[in-house]
Every structure is written in structure tokens, then in C-alpha cells.
Motif scaffolding. Structure first.
Motif, PDB file in Angstrom:
ATOM      1  N   SER A  45     -71.099   3.515  -2.633  1.00 52.07           N
ATOM      2  CA  SER A  45     -70.844   2.667  -1.490  1.00 52.07           C
ATOM      3  C   SER A  45     -72.282   2.213  -1.948  1.00 52.07           C
ATOM      4  O   SER A  45     -73.043   2.998  -1.074  1.00 52.07           O
ATOM      5  CB  SER A  45     -70.309   2.856  -0.711  1.00 52.07           C
ATOM      6  N   ALA A  46     -72.401   0.684  -1.452  1.00 53.97           N
ATOM      7  CA  ALA A  46     -73.576   0.259  -1.183  1.00 53.97           C
ATOM      8  C   ALA A  46     -74.151   0.761  -0.067  1.00 53.97           C
ATOM      9  O   ALA A  46     -73.157  -0.176   0.216  1.00 53.97           O
ATOM     10  CB  ALA A  46     -73.909  -1.310  -2.750  1.00 53.97           C
ATOM     11  N   ASN A  47     -75.465   0.718   0.527  1.00 54.99           N
ATOM     12  CA  ASN A  47     -75.593   0.574   1.552  1.00 54.99           C
ATOM     13  C   ASN A  47     -76.441  -0.831   2.502  1.00 54.99           C
ATOM     14  O   ASN A  47     -77.282  -0.943   1.954  1.00 54.99           O
ATOM     15  CB  ASN A  47     -76.410   1.835   2.547  1.00 54.99           C
ATOM     16  N   GLN A  48     -75.407  -1.512   2.811  1.00 57.60           N
ATOM     17  CA  GLN A  48     -75.960  -2.285   3.669  1.00 57.60           C
ATOM     18  C   GLN A  48     -75.896  -2.785   4.839  1.00 57.60           C
ATOM     19  O   GLN A  48     -74.812  -1.651   5.764  1.00 57.60           O
ATOM     20  CB  GLN A  48     -75.795  -3.611   2.694  1.00 57.60           C
ATOM     21  N   ARG A  49     -76.042  -3.961   5.360  1.00 56.21           N
ATOM     22  CA  ARG A  49     -76.924  -4.272   6.971  1.00 56.21           C
ATOM     23  C   ARG A  49     -75.442  -4.499   7.559  1.00 56.21           C
ATOM     24  O   ARG A  49     -75.268  -5.218   8.596  1.00 56.21           O
ATOM     25  CB  ARG A  49     -77.467  -4.269   7.505  1.00 56.21           C
ATOM     26  N   ARG A  50     -74.958  -5.800   6.540  1.00 57.97           N
ATOM     27  CA  ARG A  50     -74.669  -6.564   6.372  1.00 57.97           C
ATOM     28  C   ARG A  50     -73.037  -6.486   6.294  1.00 57.97           C
ATOM     29  O   ARG A  50     -72.508  -5.149   6.973  1.00 57.97           O
ATOM     30  CB  ARG A  50     -74.283  -8.212   5.104  1.00 57.97           C
ATOM     31  N   ALA A  51     -71.849  -7.385   7.047  1.00 56.39           N
ATOM     32  CA  ALA A  51     -70.472  -6.812   8.064  1.00 56.39           C
ATOM     33  C   ALA A  51     -69.977  -6.826   6.144  1.00 56.39           C
ATOM     34  O   ALA A  51     -69.456  -5.529   6.219  1.00 56.39           O
ATOM     35  CB  ALA A  51     -69.730  -7.845   8.138  1.00 56.39           C
ATOM     36  N   ALA A  52     -70.241  -7.227   5.276  1.00 58.30           N
ATOM     37  CA  ALA A  52     -69.128  -7.168   3.593  1.00 58.30           C
ATOM     38  C   ALA A  52     -70.160  -5.690   3.292  1.00 58.30           C
ATOM     39  O   ALA A  52     -70.630  -6.095   3.159  1.00 58.30           O
ATOM     40  CB  ALA A  52     -69.204  -8.088   3.550  1.00 58.30           C
ATOM     41  N   GLN A  53     -69.143  -4.945   2.339  1.00 60.34           N
ATOM     42  CA  GLN A  53     -69.710  -3.809   1.659  1.00 60.34           C
ATOM     43  C   GLN A  53     -69.186  -3.991   0.834  1.00 60.34           C
ATOM     44  O   GLN A  53     -68.238  -5.071  -0.173  1.00 60.34           O
ATOM     45  CB  GLN A  53     -68.772  -2.863   3.080  1.00 60.34           C
ATOM     46  N   ASN A  54     -69.980  -3.553   0.211  1.00 55.25           N
ATOM     47  CA  ASN A  54     -70.092  -3.296  -2.336  1.00 55.25           C
ATOM     48  C   ASN A  54     -69.775  -1.954  -2.172  1.00 55.25           C
ATOM     49  O   ASN A  54     -69.965  -1.007  -1.862  1.00 55.25           O
ATOM     50  CB  ASN A  54     -70.850  -3.528  -2.429  1.00 55.25           C
ATOM     51  N   ILE A  55     -68.396  -1.922  -3.078  1.00 53.49           N
ATOM     52  CA  ILE A  55     -68.399  -1.107  -3.653  1.00 53.49           C
ATOM     53  C   ILE A  55     -68.694  -0.919  -5.234  1.00 53.49           C
ATOM     54  O   ILE A  55     -69.129  -2.118  -5.783  1.00 53.49           O
ATOM     55  CB  ILE A  55     -67.569  -0.304  -4.061  1.00 53.49           C
ATOM     56  N   SER A  56     -69.663  -0.560  -4.891  1.00 56.68           N
ATOM     57  CA  SER A  56     -70.120  -0.101  -6.772  1.00 56.68           C
ATOM     58  C   SER A  56     -69.902   0.847  -7.774  1.00 56.68           C
ATOM     59  O   SER A  56     -68.979   2.215  -7.830  1.00 56.68           O
ATOM     60  CB  SER A  56     -71.269   0.132  -6.906  1.00 56.68           C
ATOM     61  N   VAL A  57     -69.512   0.439  -9.421  1.00 57.56           N
ATOM     62  CA  VAL A  57     -69.283   1.435 -10.265  1.00 57.56           C
ATOM     63  C   VAL A  57     -70.348   1.084 -11.394  1.00 57.56           C
ATOM     64  O   VAL A  57     -70.785  -0.340 -12.024  1.00 57.56           O
ATOM     65  CB  VAL A  57     -67.829   0.616 -11.109  1.00 57.56           C
ATOM     66  N   ALA A  58     -71.318   2.248 -11.729  1.00 53.78           N
ATOM     67  CA  ALA A  58     -71.867   2.210 -12.867  1.00 53.78           C
ATOM     68  C   ALA A  58     -72.589   3.460 -13.496  1.00 53.78           C
ATOM     69  O   ALA A  58     -72.262   3.142 -14.926  1.00 53.78           O
ATOM     70  CB  ALA A  58     -73.552   1.960 -11.925  1.00 53.78           C
ATOM     71  N   LYS A  59     -71.781   4.063 -13.875  1.00 54.74           N
ATOM     72  CA  LYS A  59     -71.717   5.005 -14.755  1.00 54.74           C
ATOM     73  C   LYS A  59     -71.429   4.465 -15.718  1.00 54.74           C
ATOM     74  O   LYS A  59     -69.309   4.278 -15.764  1.00 54.74           O
ATOM     75  CB  LYS A  59     -70.822   6.542 -13.729  1.00 54.74           C
ATOM     76  N   ARG A  60     -72.042   5.257 -17.327  1.00 54.11           N
ATOM     77  CA  ARG A  60     -71.013   4.230 -18.138  1.00 54.11           C
ATOM     78  C   ARG A  60     -70.306   4.823 -18.626  1.00 54.11           C
ATOM     79  O   ARG A  60     -68.926   3.606 -19.054  1.00 54.11           O
ATOM     80  CB  ARG A  60     -72.321   5.135 -19.436  1.00 54.11           C
TER      81      ARG A  60
END
Length: 248
Positions: free
Chosen positions: A219-234
């Protein structure tokens, strides 16, 4: 008279009424008996025991939770499911329309042009049966819980569900960074998937599905209401590329 072979005009002359009145009576009679030409009654898996295309439903459910909503204005007799698709991805519109036709094969699908996008729509009285998550207001302002029968479909076809969510509220981007190796600065690029949503329940459904197929996420830490889920592992990106891929 008409059933015995008389024409509309003959029945109208005999009854001393306008021909249009006879045509209307005939239409209403056929409507009550379900024999209107060119029309078929929508078949529902719950109301009529029809088969449901599970892979298409899993994909369409993902689209609905992301960019879809069900409405029934006071002037309409039938509710409609609307998925908003950007003009940037015509292939997504085709897949959305195909999924709608597979889930409700007896219903017509249309595209309504808007500025920068199209609303892909389907009308059916059984949308309430198929998408019990509907309700007043925005999705992130009300609980989103899957019914047991929906969860079984998602467990069986998690990749279709993930693909629908990515195609609605997700993206595949290319990140880059600069590193200094042996005194030389080099630029490195790597792909990454994001899923952005405001509803905690929808975010949880997405991450649960990722866990089920073995995709690592954070989960990308953000202050806005919408949240990001990140997939970055190769390895996880490779899995996503094999089953989801970029929008087109």
C-alpha cells in the motif's frame, strides 16, 4: 377477430373504433402474453435458473466496482448498468460490451458518447439480482460486501476479477530511476501496476484476490482519500502481465 384471420382495419370497422386503437389493443395483448415480435424476456440465473457465465461475470463485477453504477431514473421502467470507459482504450469498451452480452445474453448493449469517454450500458430488471452491492450514494460511502455465491465465483476466477478492477481503476506504468555504477549514471526502467480506489472494502477485495494468486503488493502511503495499491516486484509484475496486461 384478428386471431381468426381478420385484418386490423376490418376489426376497427366492425367495432367502429380507430385502426390505431385496434393496433394498441393488439400490442397490449401480445405484451401480456409475452409474444411481442423481436423481444425476449430477460433470463436471470436467480429468477429463472439460467446459467451464468462465471468468467465474464467476475470480469464485469470488477468493472462495476471500479467505474460502474446502476441507476433507474423515475422516467425509466428498467434499471441500467453503466460502465464508463475512456476513449483512450477502445479495446476495453469491446471487452466490457462482450462481458455484458455474456452475462445477460437476451439484453441489448449500447454505447452512449460523452466528452472523452463512452458509457457502455445494458438494461435489465435483474441487475438488482446480479449486483446486490447497488445502493444509494457513492460506493466508498457504504459497505461493499460480496454475497457467498459471488465469493465462490471470485475464488474460482480471481484473475478475471483482478483484470476487471485494473481495467476500471488501475493502470500499468513504467517507472524509472537513475543509479551511478562505476562512476557512470545509468537510467533504469521497470514496469509497475497500480490500483487506486477510495473504498476500503473494494481495496480489500482487490488485495485478497492478489493474495489468492500469489501476487505481492504494498500500500502506497498517501494523505489523500484515494489509496494506491502497488505491484512492483519483478515476479509479481510478470504474473500480472501474463494475466492482465496494460489497457488498450
Amino acid at each position: 377477430m384478428i386471431r381468426s384471420g381478420s385484418k386490423n382495419v376490418e376489426a376497427a370497422r366492425h367495432l367502429n373504433v380507430p385502426v390505431g386503437t385496434v393496433s394498441y389493443w393488439l400490442h397490449e395483448d401480445r405484451r401480456r402474453r409475452g409474444t411481442l415480435p423481436g423481444r425476449k424476456e430477460s433470463v436471470c440465473p436467480f429468477c429463472h435458473g439460467a446459467d451464468l457465465d462465471h468468467p465474464s461475470y467476475a470480469y464485469l463485477l470488477g468493472l462495476y466496482l471500479g467505474d460502474g453504477h446502476i441507476i433507474q431514473p423515475p422516467s425509466h421502467r428498467t434499471p441500467s448498468l453503466m460502465i464508463t470507459c475512456s476513449n483512450t482504450w477502445p479495446g476495453l469498451m469491446d471487452e466490457c460490451e462482450s462481458a455484458m452480452r455474456a452475462v445477460l445474453p437476451d439484453n441489448s448493449v449500447c454505447r452512449v458518447r460523452r466528452i472523452g469517454c463512452y458509457n457502455v450500458k445494458i438494461y435489465s430488471k435483474h441487475l438488482w439480482c446480479l449486483f446486490p452491492q447497488h445502493g444509494e450514494g457513492k460506493k466508498h460511502e457504504r459497505p461493499i460486501r460480496l454475497e457467498p455465491w459471488q465469493q465462490r465465483i471470485i475464488d474460482e476466477y480471481p484473475w478475471e476479477f483482478i483484470r476487471g478492477l485494473i481495467h476500471s481503476d488501475g493502470s500499468r506504468i513504467t517507472n524509472w530511476t537513475v543509479r551511478t555504477i562505476a562512476g557512470e549514471r545509468k537510467r533504469y526502467e521497470y514496469p509497475r501496476y497500480f490500483f487506486t480506489n477510495t473504498s476500503r472494502d473494494i481495496l480489500r477485495l482487490f488485495t485478497d484476490a492478489l493474495d489468492r494468486v500469489g501476487v505481492e503488493w504494498k500500500s502506497a502511503n498517501q494523505r489523500r482519500a484515494a489509496q494506491n495499491i502497488s505491484v512492483a516486484k519483478r515476479a509479481s509484475v510478470a504474473l500480472m502481465d501474463a494475466h492482465v496486461g496494460p489497457k488498450y
